[in-house]
Enzyme design. Structure first.
Site, PDB file in Angstrom:
ATOM      1  N   GLN A  22       0.846  -1.431   0.298  1.00 56.43           N
ATOM      2  CA  GLN A  22      -0.331  -0.357  -0.456  1.00 56.43           C
ATOM      3  C   GLN A  22       1.018   1.470  -0.374  1.00 56.43           C
ATOM      4  OE1 GLN A  22      -3.378   0.093   2.454  1.00 56.43           O
ATOM      5  NE2 GLN A  22      -2.880   2.012   3.680  1.00 56.43           N
ATOM      6  N   ASN A  34       1.129   5.511   0.949  1.00 56.75           N
ATOM      7  CA  ASN A  34       0.281   6.423   1.367  1.00 56.75           C
ATOM      8  C   ASN A  34       0.433   8.164   0.882  1.00 56.75           C
ATOM      9  OD1 ASN A  34      -1.816   4.360   2.473  1.00 56.75           O
ATOM     10  ND2 ASN A  34      -0.396   5.082   4.357  1.00 56.75           N
ATOM     11  N   ARG A  55       1.648  14.642  13.639  1.00 61.18           N
ATOM     12  CA  ARG A  55       0.487  13.287  12.743  1.00 61.18           C
ATOM     13  C   ARG A  55       1.594  12.152  13.530  1.00 61.18           C
ATOM     14  NH1 ARG A  55      -2.955  13.171   8.902  1.00 61.18           N
ATOM     15  NH2 ARG A  55      -2.964  15.645   7.357  1.00 61.18           N
ATOM     16  N   HIS A  58       1.737   6.119  15.582  1.00 57.69           N
ATOM     17  CA  HIS A  58       1.025   5.258  14.714  1.00 57.69           C
ATOM     18  C   HIS A  58       1.785   4.279  14.842  1.00 57.69           C
ATOM     19  CE1 HIS A  58      -0.704   8.859  13.400  1.00 57.69           C
ATOM     20  NE2 HIS A  58      -1.596   8.834  14.293  1.00 57.69           N
ATOM     21  N   LYS A  64       7.315   1.249   7.292  1.00 56.59           N
ATOM     22  CA  LYS A  64       7.109   1.583   6.041  1.00 56.59           C
ATOM     23  C   LYS A  64       8.169   2.560   5.772  1.00 56.59           C
ATOM     24  CE  LYS A  64       3.299   3.336   9.932  1.00 56.59           C
ATOM     25  NZ  LYS A  64       3.301   4.782  10.185  1.00 56.59           N
ATOM     26  N   HIS A 108       5.186   5.948  14.935  1.00 54.20           N
ATOM     27  CA  HIS A 108       5.810   6.942  13.678  1.00 54.20           C
ATOM     28  C   HIS A 108       4.601   8.077  13.782  1.00 54.20           C
ATOM     29  CE1 HIS A 108       5.892   8.301   9.919  1.00 54.20           C
ATOM     30  NE2 HIS A 108       6.600   8.113   9.853  1.00 54.20           N
ATOM     31  N   TYR A 132       4.152   7.549   1.996  1.00 59.03           N
ATOM     32  CA  TYR A 132       5.733   6.173   2.352  1.00 59.03           C
ATOM     33  C   TYR A 132       4.602   5.219   1.661  1.00 59.03           C
ATOM     34  CZ  TYR A 132       1.606   7.574   6.276  1.00 59.03           C
ATOM     35  OH  TYR A 132       0.714   8.520   6.317  1.00 59.03           O
ATOM     36  N   LYS A 159      -7.643  13.373  18.182  1.00 60.66           N
ATOM     37  CA  LYS A 159      -7.396  11.502  18.307  1.00 60.66           C
ATOM     38  C   LYS A 159      -6.266  11.579  18.365  1.00 60.66           C
ATOM     39  CE  LYS A 159      -7.372   7.398  15.652  1.00 60.66           C
ATOM     40  NZ  LYS A 159      -7.847   6.709  14.395  1.00 60.66           N
ATOM     41  N   ASP A 160      -5.129  12.129  17.878  1.00 52.58           N
ATOM     42  CA  ASP A 160      -3.782  12.212  18.385  1.00 52.58           C
ATOM     43  C   ASP A 160      -3.497  12.643  19.485  1.00 52.58           C
ATOM     44  OD1 ASP A 160      -3.336  11.012  15.656  1.00 52.58           O
ATOM     45  OD2 ASP A 160      -2.041  12.373  14.998  1.00 52.58           O
TER      46      ASP A 160
END
Length: 181
Positions: free
Chosen positions: A46, A48, A59, A62, A72, A119, A132, A167-168
């Site tokens: 994937q 992003n 950010r 995570h 990543k 990260h 990434y 959220k963070d």
């Protein structure tokens, strides 16, 4: 590519090996064989992109739990970031330690983040984009976060964040986070 292993085992700073001429330069940013030669065998499944209009956007931090842990390969494609990782592998001698590296669009430098590392990054310029590649698909039930300013970790961010998601902001401290399911 030029691989520099960091003090956090398995994490690498990767610089492109430029072949330059009057047109500019050409370089590889991914090669299965070169990554495998450094013990990195998880191929991307994937990709992003993160677009951040404002300097000071934070950010993170995570990670995804096993069996959906993800590696990543992070690169800043516009602007600049301070990219940070925290070793969350309980069996590691560097468990709970962090590393930060500046990534800019001009340098083409990348950071390889092993699985089971938290990260995050902060933007150092307005209009910053980050790309990434990840080795696992996003699995919402296995997502976790670590508080970006937990004093037990002591990350030294180069600037004060101005934009952080709710959220963070609510991620738990290191001592409350259970890294394995």
């Amino acid at each position: 590519m030029i691989f520099t292993e960091t003090e956090l085992a398995g994490a690498f700073i990767i610089d492109v090996d430029r072949m330059s001429d009057e047109r500019g330069f050409f370089a590889r940013s991914w090669c299965e064989d070169e990554f495998a030669a450094h013990g990195i065998t998880a191929a991307p499944v994937q990709a992003n992109v993160s677009s951040n209009p404002r300097k000071g956007t934070l950010r993170g931090m995570h990670l995804q739990l096993e069996p959906f842990g993800e590696t990543k390969l992070v690169r800043c494609t516009r602007g600049a970031i301070y990219d940070v990782i925290v070793d969350m592998r309980e069996e590691s001698p560097t468990y709970g330690q962090w590393l930060g590296v500046e990534l800019t669009a001009e340098s083409f430098r990348m950071l390889f983040v092993p699985a089971r590392f938290a990260h995050g990054f902060i933007t150092l310029k307005d209009d910053t984009d980050v790309c990434y590649q990840v080795s696992a698909k996003y699995a919402p039930g296995y997502e976790r976060g670590l508080r970006w300013n937990d004093p037990a970790i002591g990350i030294k961010w180069p600037i004060e964040p101005t934009v952080i998601s709710e959220k963070d902001r609510r991620h738990p401290d290191f001592r409350q986070l259970v890294p394995q399911a």
